[in-house]
Design a protein around this motif. Structure first.
Motif, PDB file in Angstrom:
ATOM      1  N   ARG A  83       5.165   3.748   7.897  1.00  0.00           N
ATOM      2  CA  ARG A  83       4.313   4.434   7.242  1.00  0.00           C
ATOM      3  C   ARG A  83       3.294   3.637   6.537  1.00  0.00           C
ATOM      4  O   ARG A  83       4.148   2.444   5.648  1.00  0.00           O
ATOM      5  CB  ARG A  83       4.498   5.593   6.390  1.00  0.00           C
ATOM      6  CG  ARG A  83       5.329   6.760   7.407  1.00  0.00           C
ATOM      7  CD  ARG A  83       6.292   7.688   6.283  1.00  0.00           C
ATOM      8  NE  ARG A  83       6.992   6.956   5.474  1.00  0.00           N
ATOM      9  CZ  ARG A  83       7.730   7.596   4.693  1.00  0.00           C
ATOM     10  NH1 ARG A  83       7.484   8.760   4.244  1.00  0.00           N
ATOM     11  NH2 ARG A  83       8.658   6.874   3.945  1.00  0.00           N
ATOM     12  N   MET A  84       2.116   3.481   6.445  1.00  0.00           N
ATOM     13  CA  MET A  84       1.328   2.938   5.421  1.00  0.00           C
ATOM     14  C   MET A  84       1.091   3.450   4.140  1.00  0.00           C
ATOM     15  O   MET A  84       1.285   4.695   4.042  1.00  0.00           O
ATOM     16  CB  MET A  84      -0.159   2.864   5.803  1.00  0.00           C
ATOM     17  CG  MET A  84      -0.419   1.836   7.394  1.00  0.00           C
ATOM     18  SD  MET A  84      -0.263   0.039   6.750  1.00  0.00           S
ATOM     19  CE  MET A  84      -0.915  -0.707   8.296  1.00  0.00           C
ATOM     20  N   VAL A  85       1.262   2.408   3.118  1.00  0.00           N
ATOM     21  CA  VAL A  85       1.024   3.026   1.780  1.00  0.00           C
ATOM     22  C   VAL A  85      -0.050   2.573   1.171  1.00  0.00           C
ATOM     23  O   VAL A  85      -0.425   1.302   1.379  1.00  0.00           O
ATOM     24  CB  VAL A  85       2.464   2.580   0.827  1.00  0.00           C
ATOM     25  CG1 VAL A  85       2.277   3.142  -0.599  1.00  0.00           C
ATOM     26  CG2 VAL A  85       3.831   3.033   1.569  1.00  0.00           C
ATOM     27  N   THR A  86      -1.071   3.460   0.625  1.00  0.00           N
ATOM     28  CA  THR A  86      -2.035   3.091  -0.155  1.00  0.00           C
ATOM     29  C   THR A  86      -1.839   2.745  -1.629  1.00  0.00           C
ATOM     30  O   THR A  86      -1.021   3.417  -2.361  1.00  0.00           O
ATOM     31  CB  THR A  86      -3.152   4.356  -0.006  1.00  0.00           C
ATOM     32  OG1 THR A  86      -3.176   4.585   1.118  1.00  0.00           O
ATOM     33  CG2 THR A  86      -4.461   3.586  -0.898  1.00  0.00           C
ATOM     34  N   VAL A  87      -2.171   1.345  -2.082  1.00  0.00           N
ATOM     35  CA  VAL A  87      -2.242   0.820  -3.404  1.00  0.00           C
ATOM     36  C   VAL A  87      -3.625   0.665  -4.051  1.00  0.00           C
ATOM     37  O   VAL A  87      -4.249   0.340  -3.247  1.00  0.00           O
ATOM     38  CB  VAL A  87      -1.108  -0.199  -3.338  1.00  0.00           C
ATOM     39  CG1 VAL A  87      -0.927  -0.661  -4.656  1.00  0.00           C
ATOM     40  CG2 VAL A  87      -0.070  -0.006  -2.580  1.00  0.00           C
ATOM     41  N   ASP A  88      -3.613   1.227  -5.260  1.00  0.00           N
ATOM     42  CA  ASP A  88      -4.812   0.887  -6.181  1.00  0.00           C
ATOM     43  C   ASP A  88      -4.277  -0.573  -6.942  1.00  0.00           C
ATOM     44  O   ASP A  88      -3.845  -0.096  -7.965  1.00  0.00           O
ATOM     45  CB  ASP A  88      -5.149   2.054  -6.784  1.00  0.00           C
ATOM     46  CG  ASP A  88      -6.210   1.865  -7.828  1.00  0.00           C
ATOM     47  OD1 ASP A  88      -7.020   0.858  -7.565  1.00  0.00           O
ATOM     48  OD2 ASP A  88      -6.264   2.251  -9.011  1.00  0.00           O
ATOM     49  N   VAL A  89      -4.782  -1.751  -6.686  1.00  0.00           N
ATOM     50  CA  VAL A  89      -4.688  -2.613  -7.413  1.00  0.00           C
ATOM     51  C   VAL A  89      -5.812  -3.713  -7.308  1.00  0.00           C
ATOM     52  O   VAL A  89      -6.564  -3.980  -6.369  1.00  0.00           O
ATOM     53  CB  VAL A  89      -3.443  -3.297  -6.831  1.00  0.00           C
ATOM     54  CG1 VAL A  89      -3.541  -4.125  -5.464  1.00  0.00           C
ATOM     55  CG2 VAL A  89      -2.768  -4.489  -7.876  1.00  0.00           C
ATOM     56  N   ARG A  90      -5.751  -4.343  -8.476  1.00  0.00           N
ATOM     57  CA  ARG A  90      -6.849  -5.448  -8.463  1.00  0.00           C
ATOM     58  C   ARG A  90      -6.083  -6.666  -8.372  1.00  0.00           C
ATOM     59  O   ARG A  90      -5.171  -7.209  -9.208  1.00  0.00           O
ATOM     60  CB  ARG A  90      -7.590  -5.466 -10.153  1.00  0.00           C
ATOM     61  CG  ARG A  90      -8.961  -6.594  -9.987  1.00  0.00           C
ATOM     62  CD  ARG A  90      -8.511  -7.579 -10.968  1.00  0.00           C
ATOM     63  NE  ARG A  90     -10.156  -8.399 -11.117  1.00  0.00           N
ATOM     64  CZ  ARG A  90     -10.656  -8.146 -12.023  1.00  0.00           C
ATOM     65  NH1 ARG A  90     -10.154  -7.466 -13.066  1.00  0.00           N
ATOM     66  NH2 ARG A  90     -11.793  -8.898 -12.112  1.00  0.00           N
TER      67      ARG A  90
END
Length: 317
Positions: free
Chosen positions: A135-142
């Motif tokens: 499964r793909m995991v969405t990550v919020d990162v700069r």
């Protein structure tokens, strides 16, 4: 406190970089930091994070050069238990650990090509897949990346993906070498000596003017890191005493004492081939700057655009 205040300088070169960084910090844009080893890329990355809207989130730093090739993907994106021998538990990886904050990829040029492809996919989609998961995991990162290598040269050599290079260098910031900002040396000396005297609980040593002058003439191949380490050594060995030229390390006294030619260039009686001389100076500057065109232009006292024009003129590009 201004997060950039820890970067000590009165150099117009570095002040220009800091002004750009202050603007960039307010966005989520990807930044590529370049510069020689020891110029403070890690300090700049942390300042960018602390001045951003993500300051309350995590700052995760990863030295890509220290990763075993077999574990790069796992270290970046995590893994599921049992994904490979030794994977005894689920691990989130550095990318997911930085969720809501900033991921600093130091020495990104050392990543293997296979890992570069997966990093590019993450940068474009914001999604990653842990090793052993489906499964793909969405990550919020700069993402802030850094390298002391000239990545454009690595692209030409086939050692770095061109698409990843352009994806990382949305905003490139180049930190000047310490020899290019020698006016900062006294300020840095005072700050580091005071800091280490307090850290070790000893009186601060005092440097003679001759010793300071010699330090200003040193080339500092290790840049600010080299100066910082020297200051700690002086505090430990000469606390409360006066440091003279003879107390400085041999590698400094030898290089700083080399004679410098006092006379300018003299035209030989037989004249010169000016085009050959100009192209040869450009070639030597590029070699000394390890292919970095901005640094080569500064060595030649010309703008980067002028250097690019002359590279085309002499077919050196």
């Amino acid at each position: 406190m201004n997060s950039f205040a820890r970067i000590i300088t009165q150099s117009p070169l570095l002040e220009t970089v800091i002004r750009s960084a202050q603007i960039v910090a307010r966005t989520d844009v990807t930044v590529l930091l370049s510069g020689e080893t020891g110029t403070g890329k890690d300090l700049m990355a942390r300042a960018l994070h602390e001045a951003s809207a993500r300051a309350s989130g995590p700052f995760i730093a990863l030295n890509c050069a220290a990763l075993p090739e077999s574990l790069v993907e796992s270290e970046l994106f995590g893994h599921r238990r049992g994904a490979f021998t030794g994977a005894l538990e689920d691990r989130p990886g550095h990318v997911r650990s930085a969720h809501g904050g900033t991921l600093f990829l130091d020495e990104v040029g050392e990543l293997p090509l296979a890992a570069q492809a997966k990093l590019l996919r993450f940068l474009e989609s914001g999604e990653c897949m842990p090793v052993g998961d489906s499964r793909m995991v969405t990550v919020d990162v700069r993402v802030i990346a850094a390298s002391h290598h000239d990545l454009a040269r690595l692209v030409k050599d086939g050692r770095f993906r061109e698409d990843l290079y352009y994806r990382l260098q949305v905003v490139p910031l180049e930190l000047p070498a310490l020899r290019e900002r020698s006016g900062d040396i006294d300020m840095l000396l005072n700050r580091f000596l005071l800091h280490f005297a307090g850290e070790h609980g000893v009186p601060m040593p005092q440097l003679t003017q001759e010793a300071r002058s010699m330090l200003r003439r040193h080339g500092w191949p290790g840049n600010v890191r080299e100066l910082r380490n020297l200051c700690e050594r002086l505090v430990v060995l000469f606390n409360g005493r006066t440091v003279e030229i003879g107390n400085l390390p041999r590698e400094i006294t030898q290089t700083a004492s080399r004679p410098v030619a006092q006379e300018g260039f003299r035209l030989p009686e037989e004249g010169v081939d000016l085009e050959w001389l100009e192209s040869e100076m450009i070639r030597q500057a590029l070699e000394r700057a390890r292919g970095n065109k901005s640094r080569a232009a500064r060595l030649l006292g010309i703008t980067r655009d002028t250097l690019l024009y002359r590279l085309k003129k002499f077919a050196l590009a």
